[in-house]
Design an enzyme around this catalytic site. Sequence first.
Site, short mmCIF file in Angstrom:
data_model
loop_
_atom_site.label_atom_id
_atom_site.label_comp_id
_atom_site.label_asym_id
_atom_site.label_seq_id
_atom_site.Cartn_x
_atom_site.Cartn_y
_atom_site.Cartn_z
N ASP A 1 -3.36 -1.79 -4.66
CA ASP A 1 -3.89 -0.72 -3.81
C ASP A 1 -4.57 0.33 -4.68
O ASP A 1 -3.95 0.94 -5.55
CB ASP A 1 -2.74 -0.10 -3.01
CG ASP A 1 -3.20 1.04 -2.12
OD1 ASP A 1 -4.32 0.94 -1.58
OD2 ASP A 1 -2.46 2.01 -1.96
N SER B 1 0.86 -1.18 0.00
CA SER B 1 0.00 0.00 0.00
C SER B 1 0.89 1.23 0.00
O SER B 1 2.11 1.12 0.13
CB SER B 1 -0.93 -0.01 1.20
OG SER B 1 -0.19 -0.07 2.40
N CYS B 2 0.29 2.37 -0.15
CA CYS B 2 1.03 3.62 -0.23
C CYS B 2 2.01 3.73 0.94
O CYS B 2 1.62 3.43 2.07
CB CYS B 2 0.04 4.79 -0.23
SG CYS B 2 0.82 6.38 -0.50
N PRO B 3 3.23 4.04 0.71
CA PRO B 3 3.85 4.52 -0.53
C PRO B 3 4.57 3.44 -1.33
O PRO B 3 5.38 3.75 -2.20
CB PRO B 3 4.85 5.57 -0.02
CG PRO B 3 5.36 4.95 1.25
CD PRO B 3 4.15 4.26 1.86
#
Length: 84
Positions: A48, A21-23
């Site tokens: 994501d 997921s981010c980042p």
Amino acid sequence: MTPEELKNMQSDKVVDARGTSCPGPILAAKKSIVEVQVGQVMEVLASDAGTKKDLPAWCKKTGHEFLGMCEDAGDIKLFIKRTK
């Protein structure tokens, strides 16, 4: 580009950022863009949904060309052309 054109595009490098997921997907793209030559296309595989916004924004910030995205079997495929 149309989703059909993107599905048939041959990428010069594929980066698998699925499961992060981010980042994560942005970091993977940043690390890998140096491995393709200017004018070549890098494909980022992500799972994501936030990547749909984040990667185009990263391209705009860094000056690379965001070609588009498509979804295939639950995976998001995002295409970037290295411009510098």
